[in-house]
Enzyme design. Sequence first.
Site, PDB file in Angstrom:
ATOM      1  N   LYS A 197       0.859  -1.191   0.000  1.00 16.06           N
ATOM      2  CA  LYS A 197       0.000   0.000   0.000  1.00 16.06           C
ATOM      3  C   LYS A 197       0.897   1.244   0.000  1.00 16.06           C
ATOM      4  CE  LYS A 197      -2.991   3.161   1.586  1.00 16.06           C
ATOM      5  NZ  LYS A 197      -2.122   4.268   1.135  1.00 16.06           N
ATOM      6  N   GLY A 250       5.725   5.227   8.603  1.00 14.76           N
ATOM      7  CA  GLY A 250       4.939   6.453   8.509  1.00 14.76           C
ATOM      8  C   GLY A 250       5.021   7.226   9.805  1.00 14.76           C
ATOM      9  N   SER A 251       4.025   8.041  10.042  1.00  8.48           N
ATOM     10  CA  SER A 251       4.047   8.903  11.221  1.00  8.48           C
ATOM     11  C   SER A 251       3.728   8.111  12.490  1.00  8.48           C
ATOM     12  CB  SER A 251       3.017  10.019  11.050  1.00  8.48           C
ATOM     13  OG  SER A 251       1.737   9.444  10.902  1.00  8.48           O
ATOM     14  N   THR A 252       4.142   8.640  13.614  1.00  4.35           N
ATOM     15  CA  THR A 252       3.910   7.956  14.890  1.00  4.35           C
ATOM     16  C   THR A 252       2.409   7.849  15.172  1.00  4.35           C
ATOM     17  OG1 THR A 252       6.071   8.559  15.728  1.00  4.35           O
ATOM     18  CG2 THR A 252       4.386   8.069  17.375  1.00  4.35           C
ATOM     19  N   GLY A 255       0.967   5.204  12.976  1.00  6.74           N
ATOM     20  CA  GLY A 255       1.567   3.937  13.418  1.00  6.74           C
ATOM     21  C   GLY A 255       0.823   3.360  14.614  1.00  6.74           C
ATOM     22  N   GLU A 272       8.082   1.606  11.655  1.00  8.42           N
ATOM     23  CA  GLU A 272       9.187   2.571  11.490  1.00  8.42           C
ATOM     24  C   GLU A 272       8.541   3.942  11.475  1.00  8.42           C
ATOM     25  OE1 GLU A 272      12.379   1.909  11.308  1.00  8.42           O
ATOM     26  OE2 GLU A 272      12.235  -0.262  11.211  1.00  8.42           O
ATOM     27  N   CYS A 306      13.121  10.474   7.620  1.00  9.56           N
ATOM     28  CA  CYS A 306      12.781  10.162   9.012  1.00  9.56           C
ATOM     29  C   CYS A 306      13.980  10.305   9.933  1.00  9.56           C
ATOM     30  CB  CYS A 306      12.216   8.756   9.094  1.00  9.56           C
ATOM     31  SG  CYS A 306      13.295   7.544   8.327  1.00  9.56           S
ATOM     32  N   GLU A 403       8.196  16.859  15.263  1.00 12.71           N
ATOM     33  CA  GLU A 403       8.766  16.529  13.956  1.00 12.71           C
ATOM     34  C   GLU A 403       8.131  17.443  12.908  1.00 12.71           C
ATOM     35  OE1 GLU A 403       7.502  12.922  11.915  1.00 12.71           O
ATOM     36  OE2 GLU A 403       9.581  12.479  11.417  1.00 12.71           O
TER      37      GLU A 403
HETATM   38  P1  NAD Z   1       1.522   8.704   7.285  1.00 11.52           P
HETATM   39  O1  NAD Z   1       1.582   8.071   8.626  1.00 11.52           O
HETATM   40  O2  NAD Z   1       0.563   9.798   7.063  1.00 11.52           O
HETATM   41  O3  NAD Z   1       1.189   7.610   6.173  1.00 11.52           O
HETATM   42  C1  NAD Z   1       1.976   6.444   6.019  1.00 11.52           C
HETATM   43  C2  NAD Z   1       1.167   5.398   5.247  1.00 11.52           C
HETATM   44  O4  NAD Z   1       0.069   4.980   6.060  1.00 11.52           O
HETATM   45  C3  NAD Z   1       0.561   5.895   3.930  1.00 11.52           C
HETATM   46  O5  NAD Z   1       0.596   4.858   2.980  1.00 11.52           O
HETATM   47  C4  NAD Z   1      -0.877   6.187   4.330  1.00 11.52           C
HETATM   48  O6  NAD Z   1      -1.775   6.115   3.238  1.00 11.52           O
HETATM   49  C5  NAD Z   1      -1.142   5.060   5.323  1.00 11.52           C
HETATM   50  N1  NAD Z   1      -2.226   5.304   6.287  1.00 11.52           N
HETATM   51  C6  NAD Z   1      -2.767   6.484   6.665  1.00 11.52           C
HETATM   52  N2  NAD Z   1      -3.748   6.275   7.569  1.00 11.52           N
HETATM   53  C7  NAD Z   1      -3.817   4.936   7.776  1.00 11.52           C
HETATM   54  C8  NAD Z   1      -4.610   4.100   8.615  1.00 11.52           C
HETATM   55  N3  NAD Z   1      -5.542   4.618   9.417  1.00 11.52           N
HETATM   56  N4  NAD Z   1      -4.402   2.779   8.580  1.00 11.52           N
HETATM   57  C9  NAD Z   1      -3.452   2.242   7.781  1.00 11.52           C
HETATM   58  N5  NAD Z   1      -2.675   2.984   6.964  1.00 11.52           N
HETATM   59  C10 NAD Z   1      -2.843   4.313   6.960  1.00 11.52           C
HETATM   60  O7  NAD Z   1       3.024   9.150   6.976  1.00 11.52           O
HETATM   61  P2  NAD Z   1       3.548  10.020   5.753  1.00 11.52           P
HETATM   62  O8  NAD Z   1       3.048  11.413   5.965  1.00 11.52           O
HETATM   63  O9  NAD Z   1       3.263   9.318   4.466  1.00 11.52           O
HETATM   64  O10 NAD Z   1       5.142   9.967   5.975  1.00 11.52           O
HETATM   65  C11 NAD Z   1       5.815  10.818   6.832  1.00 11.52           C
HETATM   66  C12 NAD Z   1       6.072  10.165   8.173  1.00 11.52           C
HETATM   67  O11 NAD Z   1       6.737   8.922   7.980  1.00 11.52           O
HETATM   68  C13 NAD Z   1       6.984  10.971   9.046  1.00 11.52           C
HETATM   69  O12 NAD Z   1       6.496  10.968  10.372  1.00 11.52           O
HETATM   70  C14 NAD Z   1       8.305  10.218   8.983  1.00 11.52           C
HETATM   71  O13 NAD Z   1       9.149  10.405  10.080  1.00 11.52           O
HETATM   72  C15 NAD Z   1       7.843   8.809   8.862  1.00 11.52           C
HETATM   73  N6  NAD Z   1       8.884   7.963   8.271  1.00 11.52           N
HETATM   74  C16 NAD Z   1       9.558   7.074   9.070  1.00 11.52           C
HETATM   75  C17 NAD Z   1      10.576   6.286   8.541  1.00 11.52           C
HETATM   76  C18 NAD Z   1      11.341   5.304   9.395  1.00 11.52           C
HETATM   77  O14 NAD Z   1      12.009   4.444   8.841  1.00 11.52           O
HETATM   78  N7  NAD Z   1      11.269   5.391  10.706  1.00 11.52           N
HETATM   79  C19 NAD Z   1      10.896   6.400   7.188  1.00 11.52           C
HETATM   80  C20 NAD Z   1      10.185   7.302   6.412  1.00 11.52           C
HETATM   81  C21 NAD Z   1       9.175   8.084   6.954  1.00 11.52           C
END
Ligand code: NAD
Length: 499
Positions: A197, A250-252, A255, A272, A306, A403
């Site tokens: 996804k 993705g975001s905390t 997550g 992550e 990240c 962040e």
């Molecule tokens: P996000 O959390 O908004 O989205 C991440 C993914 O989750 C996307 O595919 C999104 O469509 C999906 N998503 C959204 N809501 C969901 C739900 N309710 N259930 C399941 N999936 C859902 O993050 P973003 O804005 O795409 O990315 C930025 C964030 O990612 C930042 O906080 C960054 O620090 C983090 N990040 C972490 C790492 C790491 O390795 N630790 C790497 C890259 C990015």
Amino acid sequence: MDQNLVPVLPVVSAFLRKEHGLLVDGTSVQARAGGRIEVRNPATGEVIASVADGDEQDVEALVQSAHRAFAGGVWSGLRPADRERILLKFAEVIEAHGEELAQLETLNQGKSIHISRAIEVGASVEYVRYMAGWATKITGETMDVSIAVPQGTRYTAYTRREPAGVVAAIVPWNFPLMIAIWKLIPALAAGCTIVLKPSTETPLTALRLGELALEAGIPPGVVNVLTGRGSRAGQALASHPLVSKISFTGSTDIGKTVAHAAVDNMTRFSLELGGKNPMVVLADADVDKAIQGVLMGGFLNQGQVCAAASRLYIHRSKFDQIVEGVADTVRGMTLGSGLDLTAQVNPLVSSKQQQSVCRYLDIARAEGARVLAGGGKSDRPGYFVQPTVLTNVDHSKTVVREEIFGPVLVAMPFDSVEEAIQLANDTPYGLAASLWTNDLSAVMNLTPSIQAGTVWVNSHVPLDPNLPFGGHKQSGVGREFGRTAVESFTELKSVCIAH
Ligand code: NAD
């Protein structure tokens, strides 16, 4: 024609024009409800493509496809050497389509074509080759056991690592191709099948990756690609009872939502998540190297990394020199599209992200920060934000605590090493950190006390497929890369034989 602008390949233009569907069982299928999501070029704000808006019904079809492929053993039943061979072929296919993938990523995500070529494609190809090798190296252990009953019975016991099953791989928008590959390949090496996804903002390279997996010989149904909104398609995927393992980046906040959904089904998960990563520069550090380190660690991919260095703690004796050095360099940087070979600053991924970063800059000003360089968006079309350096801040300020995920650094001086480490750890996050010094004793004494999954010394941000990567505290659960990543896509089974 502008000589600095990379000409878009005809194959890329043709891909953008396609009526993209969801990849189910090796076939592109439109979303049942027929919804579409527009995909924009962040350098101009123009719509360049559209993808299917998958919903709960579509998720059901994708998960069922992955489940059938897993249960049928079309992938897990192969000899490990055959999985390895096909994954090595996958690396070749990705490499052969490297320029196409790099251009798609730059057009969709906004990043420099240099970064797309070198990291999204180049580093990812190396990662695929590295992980392919793990298919033939998954092992269990034998154990001597002391079971006393029935009297006189002897036992031989061992463990096996078996593929977890259907994996939900949920990916963010900052490195869409690379992070998809980080999840896909260890899961495939372990014998799992996948529903991938991508983020709503950046779905294009995941769709192309799904097609290339088929071209490499990965059987239909093993890699399925779900485009759609996170709150709907993502949530339905994370909650699906046939998913055995969720690998989320993705975001905390999201997550945590995913983890809650996973726990209801006892689905295994690794997360992550976000970071607010400190860079600690001691008094003896090399000033020029530290400046280069800030530029790379803080502004790579417009700070949408990240593990980016976003909090700088610099010994007071070097503070002005380093901060001025960084500010001088970024003030002179040229803004431009990712396809412009000379542009040093590229757009952020979306208008939403641009607004979010600019809101933080407004808060910074209102809270008394001094803007040494940058400080806002640019006048040109597209989602540009100037690289920004903020001083006169402390840990009570929003921009130091949260962040931002953009090209914004906060810099603070310190007087003692103890103070610097205490400040570096004063965050709910714990993804990465860096320490800048040539004092070996300081390195050995301080690294254990830094609360982060990765600590770099005299560098910030390089990753290697063999070195585990993941977060302490609110930056995540589990590790990617290396043996740990492959094992995270397996279940451990203990076998105990009486004889
Ligand atoms: P996000 O959390 O908004 O989205 C991440 C993914 O989750 C996307 O595919 C999104 O469509 C999906 N998503 C959204 N809501 C969901 C739900 N309710 N259930 C399941 N999936 C859902 O993050 P973003 O804005 O795409 O990315 C930025 C964030 O990612 C930042 O906080 C960054 O620090 C983090 N990040 C972490 C790492 C790491 O390795 N630790 C790497 C890259 C990015």
